[in-house]
Design a protein around this motif. Structure first.
Motif, PDB file in Angstrom:
ATOM      1  N   LEU A  20      -9.667 -14.290  -4.984  1.00  7.47           N
ATOM      2  CA  LEU A  20      -9.466 -13.484  -6.194  1.00  7.47           C
ATOM      3  C   LEU A  20      -8.747 -14.255  -7.289  1.00  7.47           C
ATOM      4  O   LEU A  20      -8.751 -13.855  -8.438  1.00  7.47           O
ATOM      5  CB  LEU A  20      -8.673 -12.213  -5.856  1.00  7.47           C
ATOM      6  CG  LEU A  20      -9.290 -11.273  -4.816  1.00  7.47           C
ATOM      7  CD1 LEU A  20      -8.429 -10.027  -4.647  1.00  7.47           C
ATOM      8  CD2 LEU A  20     -10.716 -10.880  -5.175  1.00  7.47           C
ATOM      9  N   ASN A  64       0.801  -1.213   0.000  1.00  8.42           N
ATOM     10  CA  ASN A  64       0.000   0.000   0.000  1.00  8.42           C
ATOM     11  C   ASN A  64       0.838   1.269   0.000  1.00  8.42           C
ATOM     12  O   ASN A  64       0.405   2.298  -0.487  1.00  8.42           O
ATOM     13  CB  ASN A  64      -0.911   0.027   1.232  1.00  8.42           C
ATOM     14  CG  ASN A  64      -1.817  -1.169   1.273  1.00  8.42           C
ATOM     15  OD1 ASN A  64      -2.539  -1.421   0.330  1.00  8.42           O
ATOM     16  ND2 ASN A  64      -1.742  -1.941   2.335  1.00  8.42           N
ATOM     17  N   LYS A  71       4.613   0.445  -3.273  1.00 10.60           N
ATOM     18  CA  LYS A  71       4.103  -0.627  -4.111  1.00 10.60           C
ATOM     19  C   LYS A  71       5.151  -1.292  -5.005  1.00 10.60           C
ATOM     20  O   LYS A  71       5.119  -2.507  -5.198  1.00 10.60           O
ATOM     21  CB  LYS A  71       2.948  -0.107  -4.967  1.00 10.60           C
ATOM     22  CG  LYS A  71       2.142  -1.228  -5.560  1.00 10.60           C
ATOM     23  CD  LYS A  71       0.860  -0.728  -6.154  1.00 10.60           C
ATOM     24  CE  LYS A  71       0.154  -1.870  -6.849  1.00 10.60           C
ATOM     25  NZ  LYS A  71      -0.931  -1.402  -7.686  1.00 10.60           N
ATOM     26  N   LEU A  99       8.852  -8.277  -4.695  1.00 10.71           N
ATOM     27  CA  LEU A  99       8.900  -9.453  -3.823  1.00 10.71           C
ATOM     28  C   LEU A  99       7.828 -10.465  -4.230  1.00 10.71           C
ATOM     29  O   LEU A  99       8.076 -11.668  -4.297  1.00 10.71           O
ATOM     30  CB  LEU A  99       8.710  -9.056  -2.353  1.00 10.71           C
ATOM     31  CG  LEU A  99       9.733  -8.070  -1.771  1.00 10.71           C
ATOM     32  CD1 LEU A  99       9.481  -7.852  -0.289  1.00 10.71           C
ATOM     33  CD2 LEU A  99      11.162  -8.552  -1.987  1.00 10.71           C
ATOM     34  N   GLU A 104      -2.615 -12.869  -4.411  1.00  7.70           N
ATOM     35  CA  GLU A 104      -3.726 -13.113  -5.347  1.00  7.70           C
ATOM     36  C   GLU A 104      -4.174 -11.851  -6.071  1.00  7.70           C
ATOM     37  O   GLU A 104      -4.741 -11.920  -7.153  1.00  7.70           O
ATOM     38  CB  GLU A 104      -4.930 -13.725  -4.606  1.00  7.70           C
ATOM     39  CG  GLU A 104      -5.666 -12.726  -3.721  1.00  7.70           C
ATOM     40  CD  GLU A 104      -6.841 -13.296  -2.930  1.00  7.70           C
ATOM     41  OE1 GLU A 104      -7.285 -14.418  -3.192  1.00  7.70           O
ATOM     42  OE2 GLU A 104      -7.307 -12.587  -2.020  1.00  7.70           O
ATOM     43  N   GLY A 105      -3.923 -10.672  -5.495  1.00 11.16           N
ATOM     44  CA  GLY A 105      -4.577  -9.454  -5.955  1.00 11.16           C
ATOM     45  C   GLY A 105      -3.884  -8.700  -7.077  1.00 11.16           C
ATOM     46  O   GLY A 105      -4.472  -7.782  -7.654  1.00 11.16           O
ATOM     47  N   PHE A 106      -2.652  -9.043  -7.392  1.00 12.37           N
ATOM     48  CA  PHE A 106      -1.900  -8.211  -8.350  1.00 12.37           C
ATOM     49  C   PHE A 106      -1.310  -9.034  -9.490  1.00 12.37           C
ATOM     50  O   PHE A 106      -0.365  -8.613 -10.145  1.00 12.37           O
ATOM     51  CB  PHE A 106      -0.792  -7.452  -7.602  1.00 12.37           C
ATOM     52  CG  PHE A 106      -1.318  -6.596  -6.475  1.00 12.37           C
ATOM     53  CD1 PHE A 106      -1.723  -5.288  -6.707  1.00 12.37           C
ATOM     54  CD2 PHE A 106      -1.450  -7.120  -5.189  1.00 12.37           C
ATOM     55  CE1 PHE A 106      -2.240  -4.514  -5.685  1.00 12.37           C
ATOM     56  CE2 PHE A 106      -1.973  -6.345  -4.148  1.00 12.37           C
ATOM     57  CZ  PHE A 106      -2.369  -5.040  -4.400  1.00 12.37           C
ATOM     58  N   GLN A 107      -1.856 -10.218  -9.712  1.00 17.65           N
ATOM     59  CA  GLN A 107      -1.243 -11.146 -10.669  1.00 17.65           C
ATOM     60  C   GLN A 107      -1.212 -10.611 -12.099  1.00 17.65           C
ATOM     61  O   GLN A 107      -0.218 -10.795 -12.798  1.00 17.65           O
ATOM     62  CB  GLN A 107      -1.948 -12.503 -10.616  1.00 17.65           C
ATOM     63  CG  GLN A 107      -1.715 -13.229  -9.284  1.00 17.65           C
ATOM     64  CD  GLN A 107      -2.300 -14.625  -9.255  1.00 17.65           C
ATOM     65  OE1 GLN A 107      -2.841 -15.111 -10.245  1.00 17.65           O
ATOM     66  NE2 GLN A 107      -2.178 -15.298  -8.117  1.00 17.65           N
ATOM     67  N   GLU A 108      -2.304  -9.930 -12.530  1.00 19.37           N
ATOM     68  CA  GLU A 108      -2.311  -9.442 -13.925  1.00 19.37           C
ATOM     69  C   GLU A 108      -1.225  -8.393 -14.138  1.00 19.37           C
ATOM     70  O   GLU A 108      -0.450  -8.481 -15.080  1.00 19.37           O
ATOM     71  CB  GLU A 108      -3.656  -8.808 -14.319  1.00 19.37           C
ATOM     72  CG  GLU A 108      -4.816  -9.766 -14.411  1.00 19.37           C
ATOM     73  CD  GLU A 108      -5.618  -9.779 -13.121  1.00 19.37           C
ATOM     74  OE1 GLU A 108      -5.043  -9.428 -12.055  1.00 19.37           O
ATOM     75  OE2 GLU A 108      -6.811 -10.126 -13.171  1.00 19.37           O
ATOM     76  N   GLU A 109      -1.193  -7.384 -13.248  1.00 19.19           N
ATOM     77  CA  GLU A 109      -0.216  -6.326 -13.502  1.00 19.19           C
ATOM     78  C   GLU A 109       1.216  -6.836 -13.353  1.00 19.19           C
ATOM     79  O   GLU A 109       2.103  -6.398 -14.079  1.00 19.19           O
ATOM     80  CB  GLU A 109      -0.486  -5.079 -12.654  1.00 19.19           C
ATOM     81  CG  GLU A 109      -0.630  -5.290 -11.170  1.00 19.19           C
ATOM     82  CD  GLU A 109      -1.005  -3.996 -10.433  1.00 19.19           C
ATOM     83  OE1 GLU A 109      -2.168  -3.858 -10.045  1.00 19.19           O
ATOM     84  OE2 GLU A 109      -0.129  -3.123 -10.262  1.00 19.19           O
ATOM     85  N   LEU A 114      -3.765 -11.696   0.082  1.00 21.06           N
ATOM     86  CA  LEU A 114      -4.167 -10.574  -0.765  1.00 21.06           C
ATOM     87  C   LEU A 114      -3.016 -10.113  -1.663  1.00 21.06           C
ATOM     88  O   LEU A 114      -3.211  -9.819  -2.841  1.00 21.06           O
ATOM     89  CB  LEU A 114      -4.646  -9.419   0.129  1.00 21.06           C
ATOM     90  CG  LEU A 114      -5.504  -8.351  -0.507  1.00 21.06           C
ATOM     91  CD1 LEU A 114      -6.729  -8.942  -1.191  1.00 21.06           C
ATOM     92  CD2 LEU A 114      -5.935  -7.316   0.534  1.00 21.06           C
TER      93      LEU A 114
END
Ligand code: SF4
Ligand code: SF4
Lengths: 286, 182
Positions: free
Chosen positions: A277, A200, A203, A209, A235-240, A232
């Motif tokens: 997610l 947060n 970033k 990491l 799982e939450g940032f896999q596309e970017e 989180l």
């Protein structure tokens, strides 16, 4: 068997599936959970940078409330950040009388007092050591044969208090995964940091990491976690992160009790697998 | 005042071996290595310490604490630097400080954190309308799963445990008292 239960804030919102699957698995194992009445936030990773004293008082309030329910008992905590905060108070209470006096003074505002009679335990510790792989195996109705799992422990359930596993090369999840009939896929990222709340505030550093962890998980069918913050971040940032890395880093990420629950024949709905997610068809097909 | 004396006292036996730097997953992103930062603390160089962003990059993984051959509480020392930066509104720590401060404000109001509220408080505090886009993708995912809803800060709702005003006030009272002690 029974435990006092501290869910923590994440388990009411972004990690609601961790709460649901923990309760479902415990129910199936005939273990009773008594939720701390009137529990409040433990301070998460945010209290310490704001006020060191507050970072002790917030978890202490919850332990004091728990002591009103039962003494000489174990408190089960599924979130690693909450676990460390509560554990820190358990340890400091014994070792640091001046901190302890300030904590007492604050708790007196709510007519509470902390005796230090409870033991703070991580969910993984309880699953691995109190319940154990054999008991899990007895309840398995649907073997997860062929599913390749990488266990991710993260930091705060292992360090700085290495009470139930090796703080650098943890293994406590492996027998549990094998009890489900799944395979432990070899990797060396289990105890590495996911960046925690840096995701947060810093970033790009945290993203690096997480990217390293996702890269090492290639070839596995799912990463299994024991902390909402790790979950989180993974799982939450896999596309970017895939876009940045120029390769597909997508992988299913589920909580340990969700994996155990699947093998124990608990329904997907009850384990709330629809809330994650990142869960692929392959995992859902089991 | 940016007093780092109590942190210095914790680090007195540091032998500058650099093990902490070697174990830190964020060392690459830091402007000063952890070892270098500890040296600045030992030399009372408050200006250099707080111009640096090093402590703000600590993700509290506890590797350095585990590995320091002197057994020094290094993660705790990083957090203590964050606390000094927060309380002195140090410029380089403002974004992180606003994040943590908004989180704790939501806890003070409701007893439990309301993820949607504290994010809103954070955006307001930063007065940076672009900032939410940092989170947009994750926020949308969480919303589509019905896990959070973005709302304006509000008063108490039925879910929280009431506010923790009295405890928060007592904490600052004790902290002020300790600060005034010689
Ligand atoms: S590992 Fe410990 S002794 Fe070595 S430089 Fe870092 S703080 Fe100093
Ligand atoms: S606790 Fe902080 S400073 Fe220490 S190794 Fe981890 S990230 Fe680096």
């Amino acid at each position: 068997m029974s435990y006092i239960y501290y869910p923590g804030c994440s388990l009411e919102a972004s990690a609601i599936e961790y709460d649901a699957s923990t309760r479902a698995v415990m129910h199936a194992l005939d273990i009773e959970l008594a939720e701390i009445e009137g529990w409040s936030c433990c301070g998460a990773t945010a209290a310490e940078p704001v006020s060191s004293l507050l970072s002790f008082v917030l978890p202490a309030r919850n332990l004091a409330l728990a002591e009103k329910m039962k003494q000489n008992f174990s408190v089960m905590v599924p979130c690693s950040a909450c676990y460390l905060n509560l554990k820190k108070v358990e340890m400091e209470k014994k070792q640091n009388p001046s901190m302890s006096a300030s904590i007492d003074e604050c708790l007196a505002e709510e007519a509470l007092k902390l005796e230090g009679k409870l033991k703070v335990r991580h969910l993984l510790d309880i699953l691995a050591n109190d319940i154990g792989a054999d008991q899990i195996k007895n309840k398995v109705t649907k073997k997860l044969s062929g599913l390749k799992i990488v266990p991710y422990y993260g930091c705060q359930c292992l360090r700085p208090y290495p009470v139930f596993d090796d703080p650098e090369e943890p293994r406590s999840m492996e027998p549990l995964i094998e009890a489900c009939g799944a395979e432990v896929f070899p990797w060396d990222m289990g105890a590495q940091c996911c960046g925690a709340s840096n995701m947060n505030t810093k970033k790009s550093a945290a993203g690096k990491l997480v990217q390293k962890i996702l890269k090492s998980a290639k070839g596995a069918d799912a990463i299994v976690t024991v902390c909402p913050m790790c979950q989180l971040n993974l799982e939450g940032f896999q596309e970017e992160l895939s876009r940045k890395a120029g390769e597909d880093l997508s992988v299913s990420v589920i909580y340990l009790p969700q994996l155990l629950g699947m093998a124990m024949g608990i329904s997907r709905e009850e384990l709330m697998l629809h809330k994650n997610l990142a869960v692929k068809e392959l995992v859902l097909s089991y | 005042m940016k007093d780092t004396g109590s942190i210095k006292a914790l680090l007195a036996t540091c032998m500058q071996c650099g093990t902490c730097t070697g174990t830190c997953p964020n060392a690459d992103a830091m402007d000063l290595t952890p070892r270098h930062l500890w040296r600045m603390v030992l030399m009372d160089r408050a200006d250099e310490i707080f111009e640096s962003q090093t402590f703000a990059y600590c993700s509290t993984c506890y590797f350095c604490t585990l590995k320091c051959p002197r057994g020094l509480p290094l993660t705790r020392a990083m957090s203590m630097l964050k606390e000094v930066a927060y309380k002195n509104d140090v410029k380089t720590f403002r974004k992180s400080g606003a994040f943590y401060g908004s989180f704790m404000e939501s806890v003070r109001r409701h007893g439990r954190v309301r993820e949607s509220e504290f994010m809103t408080l954070y955006f307001l505090e930063m007065k940076n309308p672009l900032l939410p886009f940092d989170f947009a993708s994750l926020g949308l995912k969480l919303m589509s799963k019905n896990k959070v809803s973005f709302s304006l800060p509000s008063g108490a709702d039925g879910r929280g445990q009431g506010n923790l005003d009295r405890i928060f006030k007592k904490v600052s009272e004790i902290e002020n008292r300790e600060e005034q002690m010689p």
